[in-house]
Design a protein around this motif. Structure first.
Motif, PDB file in Angstrom:
ATOM      1  N   ILE A 115      12.784 -64.030  13.931  1.00  0.00           N
ATOM      2  CA  ILE A 115      14.054 -63.997  14.648  1.00  0.00           C
ATOM      3  C   ILE A 115      14.517 -62.553  14.737  1.00  0.00           C
ATOM      4  N   ALA A 116      14.479 -61.994  15.941  1.00  0.00           N
ATOM      5  CA  ALA A 116      14.790 -60.608  16.309  1.00  0.00           C
ATOM      6  C   ALA A 116      13.488 -59.819  16.449  1.00  0.00           C
ATOM      7  N   THR A 117      13.585 -58.670  17.083  1.00  0.00           N
ATOM      8  CA  THR A 117      12.394 -57.930  17.508  1.00  0.00           C
ATOM      9  C   THR A 117      11.514 -57.475  16.347  1.00  0.00           C
ATOM     10  N   ASN A 118      12.107 -56.840  15.336  1.00  0.00           N
ATOM     11  CA  ASN A 118      11.284 -56.332  14.233  1.00  0.00           C
ATOM     12  C   ASN A 118      10.475 -57.421  13.541  1.00  0.00           C
ATOM     13  N   PRO A 119      11.092 -58.519  13.120  1.00  0.00           N
ATOM     14  CA  PRO A 119      10.307 -59.584  12.487  1.00  0.00           C
ATOM     15  C   PRO A 119       9.250 -60.170  13.422  1.00  0.00           C
TER      16      PRO A 119
END
Length: 328
Positions: free
Chosen positions: A95-99
């Motif tokens: 959930i979200a770009t980095n992960p």
């Protein structure tokens, strides 16, 4: 006689225990890596869980959700991805770009889904939106039209706005992409953009204060660090009568004036439905198209408008399709 009774009771207890164990059997384990806690990301996870539950897959009953938070630290996200790769879950969710990117780069032996990623191609999560191939797919959380519509709204309804300030963490690819789209659209209207960079949410208040007197409005993207500190921006915007626009509904509900957006709960639900298709129906992630939000609508907050010195006209209200999105 007593001995038989006790044996019978013991046997019944064992059978009851066995039945209880079988009813709580875990069919699937899902590993979740969430970049941190704020309303949009939290709502995404809740929607994801709801879709699973509606399909008969409920956490702590017949599935196990292994939740991990990176606390908005990129290094933590990488560590979590490695932990998940070393584990034996049936599916991973970023959930979200980095992960999402860290899971895509690290977990190669099972399905990986993502949510709350603004531009999965630019970020390198997938190579294409249609049938992306490999073991990764999911849902992008922005439609460029939403940004364009917001900038056009500012230009049309706020003629005194000549400069828009953007608080941004340039370490987040999604924030950079969205800010670029906004800047290009504002330029078409002769409006300038001033960026104030931050590295963590604790710096948001200082950045907002620094924009006072230099900008005529403030806009924020789907920027996790910035959204985490949105209350500070609202405080500055209200105190100095600066119209504050956001890219997400949750910030408008918190006190920004307007956004073109969608519900992150619905976004997460859509990704949850993908998980069901993979786990229960054997679908392959690489054959499932990456989706983008389709149900876009203007959302305005009348209370925020009053606090920020905005006169809400009937024409402004006409931008809103669903009257439930005019927040009192």
């Amino acid at each position: 006689m007593k001995k038989r009774v006790w044996v019978g009771l013991a046997l019944a207890a064992v059978m009851a225990f066995s039945a209880g164990c079988s009813s709580s059997k875990v069919d699937y384990t899902i590993s979740v890596s969430q970049y941190g806690e704020h309303p949009s990301l939290d709502a995404t996870l809740e929607g994801f869980k709801a879709a699973l539950k509606d399909a008969g897959l409920e956490d702590k009953k017949n599935i196990k959700i292994d939740y991990n938070s990176a606390q908005f630290e990129p290094s933590n996200s990488k560590t979590i991805a490695q932990k998940i790769a070393n584990g034996k879950s049936d599916l991973a969710l970023g959930i979200a770009t980095n992960p999402a990117l860290d899971l895509a780069n690290t977990v190669t032996d099972r399905p990986v889904l993502f949510a709350a990623v603004t531009d999965p191609i630019e970020a390198g999560v997938v190579k294409q939106l249609q049938a992306p191939g490999g073991n990764v797919t999911g849902a992008a959380d922005t439609n460029p039209d939403a940004i364009v519509q917001t900038m056009d709204f500012i230009a049309a309804e706020f003629p005194n706005v000549k400069t828009v300030g953007v608080i941004i963490n340039e370490g987040e690819p999604n924030a950079v992409v969205m800010a670029k789209i906004a800047e290009e659209q504002l330029a078409k209207h002769g409006i300038k953009m001033t960026k104030k960079a931050i590295a963590k949410s604790a710096e948001v208040k200082q950045a907002a204060d620094a924009l006072v007197g230099k900008v005529d409005a403030i806009y924020i993207t789907l920027d996790n660090e910035v959204v985490s500190g949105v209350s500070s921006i609202i405080e500055v915007a209200n105190k100095n009568k600066i119209p504050f626009f956001s890219a997400d509904r949750d910030s408008v509900e918190a006190g920004a004036f307007a956004a073109v957006g969608f519900k992150y709960y619905d976004h997460g639900y859509e990704v949850g439905q993908m998980a069901v298709e993979i786990l229960k129906n054997g679908k392959k992630p690489g054959e499932m198209d990456v989706t983008v939000p389709q149900k876009l609508d203007f959302i305005i907050n009348l209370k925020a408008a009053e606090a920020q010195g905005i006169e809400v006209t009937d024409k402004m209200k006409q931008y809103v399709k669903d009257q439930n999105n005019i927040l009192q």
